[in-house]
Design an enzyme around this catalytic site. Structure first.
Site, short mmCIF file in Angstrom:
data_model
loop_
_atom_site.label_atom_id
_atom_site.label_comp_id
_atom_site.label_asym_id
_atom_site.label_seq_id
_atom_site.Cartn_x
_atom_site.Cartn_y
_atom_site.Cartn_z
N ASP A 14 0.84 -1.20 0.00
CA ASP A 14 0.00 0.00 0.00
C ASP A 14 0.88 1.25 0.00
OD1 ASP A 14 -2.34 1.54 0.29
OD2 ASP A 14 -3.18 0.12 1.73
N ASP A 37 -3.33 4.31 -2.37
CA ASP A 37 -4.35 4.88 -1.52
C ASP A 37 -4.83 6.22 -2.09
OD1 ASP A 37 -5.72 4.78 1.19
OD2 ASP A 37 -4.65 6.69 1.39
N ASP A 53 -11.86 -0.36 5.74
CA ASP A 53 -12.51 0.93 5.95
C ASP A 53 -14.03 0.85 6.06
OD1 ASP A 53 -10.27 2.58 6.05
OD2 ASP A 53 -10.22 2.89 3.89
#
Length: 551
Positions: free
Chosen positions: A108, A210, A343
């Site tokens: 990430d 991201d 999330d």
């Protein structure tokens, strides 16, 4: 030692198309040293589970040095490992073991913003004339001292924070401790691309980017217009957040991003068989942006949308609507679909609160996800049918949840530790008396050890269905064509080369029947889903599915 991604075989540059990517939240996967927090050595030890599951790749959420205000999504050093998670040598060992098991490794990258502890920001805020003064988004106050414009932070309040040293505001789309980098500055772009090369040289196979559509802001700092109430959508931010009240034309989604993504892709192409998936967070233009970012073969290979991560109930109409809208918005593009991640509320809870047979429902959702056109992300614990954990306010860690409690309880409910052993302390995740988030009893009962080898379990269904998916290239690479939706019946075909596979799903708790389309069909087995065929009529039980190949 730096791990090598090279093998004696010619690498498959198209490995990502239709790949199944298993997302790991490192704090919560496996604790190897007893401190109650997961780490890289823990991930390495559990890679055989992922290999046995049948995933093609892993995506590891951030493990870089960080003050952990947003649990790793606030990076203070892009080219190292936070001691909490281990060391660079631990990461090299993880890469080597993953590659031995034929698992690709994606990491990430959070490059829209950094931590305010990053050396770049510390220098940038020190004065208005230092070499990095323009590396972040700074702006003067309005004459009355208020912020430069009306932009809002996803985590609540203004997207601008006053800095008394520079006597200016800096922009932050998220926490005030996450200042936005100024990618209009070529030096910033160059520094970030050097970060990309650093990890590629260590052997990573790709990246998850991201908030990819947040990289650029409007140079003129124009106000965002208001968004009509009927157009507000809570997929990017919770419904209680006024972030949804604006149309985000100027604080993200800027056209300058296209040129940077081409630069990014050029760096990927310096190495063999590298792929990237970008997270596109936008409620109004998400599919359109995915189309822009994945078209032409010179930007992202795929993008990760929020359409199936939204609260909207997953229905047959919804599945067809999203895929058809994607095909229209991104005819050249490629999506990466997920039902859960770190999330959002876990999908078995988000959509199945009223469902009595949660296991059957979880199995059906897995079959639908794994037969979509696009690449697939599975979030850790999804293969166990885990539900959203109910975290008490006293145990809450997520600043997002603390800000909007109790109307929005944050993201901790989907981030609790992975459960491995139903009989062990802390479900085999840790030997610590206390873990960073508590492990619910109902999760421990669904641990890997309790499901492994049980043909009726959700875990064995995932393993079985992933093997079934690998047997039919149409699922990974093929086109998709939907039949008219009829009530709870979802019907489509996946076609690639000479193979066409018919997929029928009953998305309800009541049995339904469907007639086979014209043509000769051969019933497929090995997927574990229930159905009964009588003549040309397929009878589907509650949450049942049927698959056949054209003869």
């Amino acid at each position: 030692m730096i791990a090598s991604s090279q093998t004696t075989d010619t690498p498959d540059a198209d490995w990502w198309r239709g790949a199944v990517i298993y997302q790991i939240y490192p704090r919560s996967y496996q604790d190897s040293n007893g401190d109650g927090v997961g780490d890289l050595k823990g991930i390495t030890a559990r890679l055989p589970h992922i290999a046995a599951l049948g995933a093609d790749a892993i995506w590891i959420s951030p493990f870089f040095p960080s003050p952990m205000r947003d649990f790793g999504y606030d990076v203070s050093n892009y080219t190292d490992v936070d001691p909490m998670f281990g060391s660079l040598s631990d990461f090299d060992a993880l890469i080597a073991e993953a590659h031995r098991l034929k698992i690709k490794v994606m990491i990430d990258l959070v490059i829209s913003h950094s931590s305010d502890h990053h050396a770049w920001f510390i220098e940038s805020r020190s004065s208005r004339v230092n070499p990095k003064a323009d590396w972040y988004v700074w702006a003067d106050a309005k004459p009355d001292g208020t912020p430069p414009n009306n932009w809002l932070s996803i985590f609540g309040g203004s997207a601008w924070h006053w800095d008394p040293t520079r006597m200016q505001y800096y922009m932050h789309n998220f926490l005030t401790s996450q200042p936005d980098l100024n990618l209009h500055n070529p030096e910033v772009q160059d520094a970030l691309l050097d970060v990309v090369r650093f990890w590629l040289k260590r052997g990573v196979d790709g990246f998850r980017l991201d908030t990819i559509n947040f990289y650029f802001h409007d140079r003129e700092l124009r106000d965002n217009p208001a968004l009509a109430p009927e157009r507000r959508n809570a997929s990017t931010a919770p419904a209680v957040n006024p972030y949804n009240f604006q149309e985000h034309l100027y604080d993200k989604n800027r056209p300058e991003n296209i040129a940077f993504l081409k630069r990014f892709r050029a760096v990927l192409d310096e190495f063999p068989a590298i792929a990237a998936v970008g997270e596109v967070g936008d409620s109004q233009r998400g599919l359109e942006i995915v189309g822009e970012y994945t078209s032409g073969g010179d930007k992202m290979q795929m993008c990760y949308g929020f359409e199936f991560l939204a609260p909207d109930l997953l229905t047959a109409e919804r599945v067809a609507e999203v895929q058809q809208a994607f095909s229209a918005a991104a005819p050249e593009g490629w999506a990466c679909w997920a039902f859960s991640n770190h999330d959002v509320v876990r999908h078995v809870s988000r959509w199945g609160a009223e469902v009595l047979d949660r296991d059957a429902y979880a199995k059906l959702l897995a079959a639908i996800l794994l037969t979509q056109r696009g690449s697939i992300c599975i979030y850790q614990g999804e293969e166990l049918g885990l539900t959203e954990a109910d975290i008490a306010y006293a145990d809450l860690q997520d600043p997002y949840g603390i800000q909007f409690w109790p109307e929005f309880k944050g993201r901790d409910g989907c981030r609790t530790p992975m459960v491995w052993d139903a009989q062990a302390l802390q479900a085999g995740f840790s030997t610590s008396e206390k873990t960073w988030l508590p492990i619910p009893v109902e999760h421990q009962l669904r641990a890997v050890s309790a499901q492994y080898g049980d043909p009726d379990s959700v875990l064995e269904h995932y393993r079985r269905f992933l093997a079934f998916r690998r047997q039919h290239l149409a699922f990974a690479k093929g086109d998709i064509e939907f039949q008219p939706v009829s009530g709870s019946l979802l019907s489509y075909t996946r076609s690639f080369g000479n193979e066409t596979v018919l997929c029928l799903f009953n998305m309800s708790a009541e049995p339904v029947a469907s007639e086979l389309p014209d043509g000769d069909w051969s019933v497929l087995v090995g997927h574990g889903m229930e159905s009964d065929v009588q003549g040309r009529t397929v009878h589907l039980p509650a949450w049942g599915a049927f698959f056949a190949r054209s003869a």
